[in-house]
Scaffold this active site. Structure first.
Site, PDB file in Angstrom:
ATOM      1  N   CYS A  84      11.156  -3.711  -8.910  1.00 29.52           N
ATOM      2  CA  CYS A  84      12.328  -3.581  -8.038  1.00 29.52           C
ATOM      3  C   CYS A  84      13.350  -4.631  -8.469  1.00 29.52           C
ATOM      4  O   CYS A  84      13.923  -5.342  -7.649  1.00 29.52           O
ATOM      5  CB  CYS A  84      11.944  -3.723  -6.571  1.00 29.52           C
ATOM      6  SG  CYS A  84      10.893  -5.129  -6.206  1.00 29.52           S
ATOM      7  N   GLU A 122      -5.811  -5.859  -5.401  1.00 28.97           N
ATOM      8  CA  GLU A 122      -4.890  -6.826  -4.805  1.00 28.97           C
ATOM      9  C   GLU A 122      -5.575  -8.191  -4.812  1.00 28.97           C
ATOM     10  O   GLU A 122      -6.590  -8.378  -4.146  1.00 28.97           O
ATOM     11  CB  GLU A 122      -4.504  -6.422  -3.390  1.00 28.97           C
ATOM     12  CG  GLU A 122      -3.569  -7.408  -2.701  1.00 28.97           C
ATOM     13  CD  GLU A 122      -2.359  -7.775  -3.545  1.00 28.97           C
ATOM     14  OE1 GLU A 122      -2.186  -8.982  -3.815  1.00 28.97           O
ATOM     15  OE2 GLU A 122      -1.607  -6.864  -3.953  1.00 28.97           O
ATOM     16  N   GLY A 136       0.757  -1.237   0.000  1.00 26.84           N
ATOM     17  CA  GLY A 136       0.000   0.000   0.000  1.00 26.84           C
ATOM     18  C   GLY A 136       0.788   1.288   0.000  1.00 26.84           C
ATOM     19  O   GLY A 136       0.203   2.375   0.000  1.00 26.84           O
ATOM     20  N   ASN A 137       2.102   1.225  -0.027  1.00 26.65           N
ATOM     21  CA  ASN A 137       2.889   2.464  -0.029  1.00 26.65           C
ATOM     22  C   ASN A 137       2.621   3.306  -1.267  1.00 26.65           C
ATOM     23  O   ASN A 137       2.436   4.517  -1.185  1.00 26.65           O
ATOM     24  CB  ASN A 137       4.377   2.148   0.077  1.00 26.65           C
ATOM     25  CG  ASN A 137       4.787   1.760   1.490  1.00 26.65           C
ATOM     26  OD1 ASN A 137       4.037   1.971   2.424  1.00 26.65           O
ATOM     27  ND2 ASN A 137       5.956   1.189   1.636  1.00 26.65           N
ATOM     28  N   LYS A 138       2.634   2.669  -2.424  1.00 22.20           N
ATOM     29  CA  LYS A 138       2.417   3.417  -3.662  1.00 22.20           C
ATOM     30  C   LYS A 138       0.965   3.880  -3.773  1.00 22.20           C
ATOM     31  O   LYS A 138       0.684   4.963  -4.283  1.00 22.20           O
ATOM     32  CB  LYS A 138       2.813   2.566  -4.866  1.00 22.20           C
ATOM     33  CG  LYS A 138       4.305   2.208  -4.890  1.00 22.20           C
ATOM     34  CD  LYS A 138       4.663   1.330  -6.074  1.00 22.20           C
ATOM     35  CE  LYS A 138       6.115   0.905  -6.021  1.00 22.20           C
ATOM     36  NZ  LYS A 138       6.380  -0.086  -4.947  1.00 22.20           N
TER      37      LYS A 138
END
Length: 583
Positions: free
Chosen positions: A424, A272, A244-246
């Protein structure tokens, strides 16, 4: 009692067990039958590993294992850690046998702990903690802790005068990581981002626990910032949202663009497909205060979503950060070293090797047998044993195929004008090669999708110096320049990452890349005294009596991702990897 026994079991597991091997977080959060809270198990295991060199020394010099033969070396480490270092002490009833087995030796343990501190020339416990943290971080000590101030709850100015009031501000990331003490650097590329000293325990601050600040690597902030969603861009999709950071970064940017005295008309759709990760996403969104802007689709696979659904008719921006090899994440494959105290008689019980040539062959065979096979841990925590280049290639092919499928699906959304694709990973197969294949696809050509060239990117990322590989881009230097990379060992203090933007023109009778409204030098819409957006002359002349009918037709014009100022610097509201859940 289960806390200590379960943590002992976790730390005892060998990496040859493919279900639970690999890094510590994977071992714990991948274990479904834990009775103790996972965060508590993780904290105890990590802190015990960190302190194990000193704890080993204390236990051995106190001769604890000779007196308490029912204790295993690992269980003794966990119990002594909490006895000496936990504010609440050992998390067991006072009458419990395990607790008693430690506390009846408390004088000797405390004495040996003090001697261990003095041998290290640490004048206080706090000084010893700093020393231990520095040794434990090792190579990771070259990386700061990246803090995103959550614009939904706070401002960078507020945090600088509260949470970080006693930090010394420095001019570079290198100064933050190279000096002991509390140092802070305000990032030059991403708005509302700070780099702080890696040894500072940020997770114990009120700002962290309230969601006003979020632990998030700088490179992980690239996708939302590059996407740069404006109000006229319509709704936004985060296709693979957890943890959930982005998603919350997108919500913060959307919130910062809400015109004064108006309500937010945009929605951030967060998908998700994994039910467990969906719970993590929900918790993160609530903590960040993003629930009013974010619509979460729990357990829903983005690839199964109909792009032509009425629900997504206004989706103009999509952020794609699919599963990848995770090869750029700092420390992803690492299992912290744990130093075990020697049990009485351990050396004597060790079998002696057979003499002669047979011994050499046996030793060689044993060494080969004990050599750990490399494990690829992707960004979802899934582990794959990679014993050859062929296996690595096969895994990368599978991942890149999925990543391309996701990107082509995003191209199908009819109102979409901007897309960011990120991983990443350091592997070209998942990065430049996916970008090239996407651009060469039929749907990209049919719908006019193209790469967002460097000159069309937001200022902070336009100025970011590390770009894509020309070789991986099949010799196309323009594509390589458009791609943004970072490497985890280049001294910039970030993890390995890749992001590229895709744009296309909106259907409009007036060709204009900046949309129908006049903007100031900072990319903000200029409004008249009544608060209404000011039309460009070309749009005014085409609308009878100065009406805004032309605007309605073109209000989601693509703005080509160009913004001369950082996207969140206009916000009056406040900003928040919530550290408990890293991206």
């Amino acid at each position: 009692m289960s806390l200590y026994h379960e943590t002992t079991e976790i730390l005892s597991l060998t990496s040859s067990n493919t279900n639970t091997g690999g890094n510590l977080k994977t071992r714990i959060f991948g274990k479904n039958d834990l009775k103790s809270p996972r965060q508590q198990v993780y904290a105890l295991a990590l802190e015990t590993c960190k302190w194990s060199p000193i704890l080993k020394e204390v236990i051995e010099k106190a001769d604890l294992l000779r007196h308490e033969r029912k204790l295993s070396p690992l269980l003794a480490l966990l119990l002594v850690h909490d006895f000496l270092l936990s504010k609440k002490g050992i998390a067991l009833p006072a009458s419990h046998g395990l607790r008693s087995s430690i506390e009846r030796h408390k004088a000797r343990l405390n004495s040996e702990f003090t001697r261990a501190r003095l041998r290290r020339k640490a004048g206080s416990l706090e000084a010893l903690k700093e020393q231990v943290a520095a040794e434990f971080l090792a190579d990771a000590a070259g990386y700061p802790r990246w803090i995103r101030v959550n614009a939904l709850k706070s401002t960078i100015e507020e945090q600088l005068t509260t949470t970080f009031a006693d930090f010394t501000r420095v001019l570079s990331v290198r100064e933050v990581t190279s000096k002991p003490g509390k140092f802070l650097h305000v990032d030059d590329h991403i708005p509302n981002l700070l780099a702080i000293s890696p040894r500072f325990e940020i997770t114990k601050t009120e700002a962290y626990t309230s969601g006003a600040i979020i632990l998030q690597d700088k490179a992980s902030c690239f996708p939302a910032y590059l996407l740069d969603p404006h109000s006229e861009d319509g709704d936004v999709i985060d296709s693979c949202s957890a943890p959930g950071n982005k998603t919350t970064h997108l919500a913060a940017i959307v919130h910062s663009r809400i015109p004064e005295n108006e309500t937010c008309s945009q929605t951030v759709f967060a998908f998700e497909k994994d039910p467990k990760r969906s719970k993590t996403l929900e918790k993160m969104v609530k903590l960040a205060g993003a629930q009013e802007i974010t619509r979460m689709s729990f357990g829903q696979d983005f690839l199964r979503v109909d792009p032509n659904s009425e629900l997504f008719a206004n989706v103009g921006c999509l952020l794609l950060d699919p599963s990848c090899s995770g090869s750029g994440i700092v420390g992803r494959d690492d299992m912290p070293t744990i130093h075990l105290p020697e049990a009485p008689g351990a050396a004597a019980s060790k079998p002696s090797p057979n003499p002669g040539r047979k011994r050499k062959r046996d030793d060689d065979a044993s060494a080969a047998k004990e050599t750990p096979q490399p494990v690829m841990v992707d960004d979802d925590g899934k582990e794959t044993l990679v014993s050859s280049e062929k296996e690595l290639k096969a895994r990368l092919e599978a991942l890149s195929s999925f990543q391309l499928t996701l990107l082509l699906h995003a191209f199908k959304f009819p109102a979409a004008r901007k897309i960011t694709y990120s991983t990443c990973s350091i592997h070209a197969e998942e990065n430049e090669q996916v970008v090239l294949k996407a651009l060469q696809s039929d749907i990209a050509k049919e719908r006019g999708w193209r790469i967002a060239t460097r000159d069309k990117q937001v200022r902070g990322l336009r100025e970011w110096p590390v770009r894509g590989s020309v070789e991986a881009s099949n010799g196309d230097s323009e594509i390589a320049e458009a791609c943004i990379r970072s490497y985890k060992d280049d001294g910039r203090g970030v993890m390995g990452f890749f992001v590229a933007g895709f744009i296309r023109d909106a259907a409009s009778s007036v060709e204009d890349g900046d949309g129908p409204y006049l903007r100031d030098d900072e990319g903000r819409i200029i409004r008249d005294v009544s608060g209404m957006p000011t039309l460009k002359p070309a749009y005014r002349s085409s609308a009878p009596n100065g009406s805004t009918s032309k605007v309605a037709e073109n209000e989601r014009e693509d703005d080509d991702m160009a913004s001369d100022e950082p996207s969140e610097s206009d916000s009056d509201a406040g900003e928040d990897e919530w550290g408990g859940f890293a991206d």
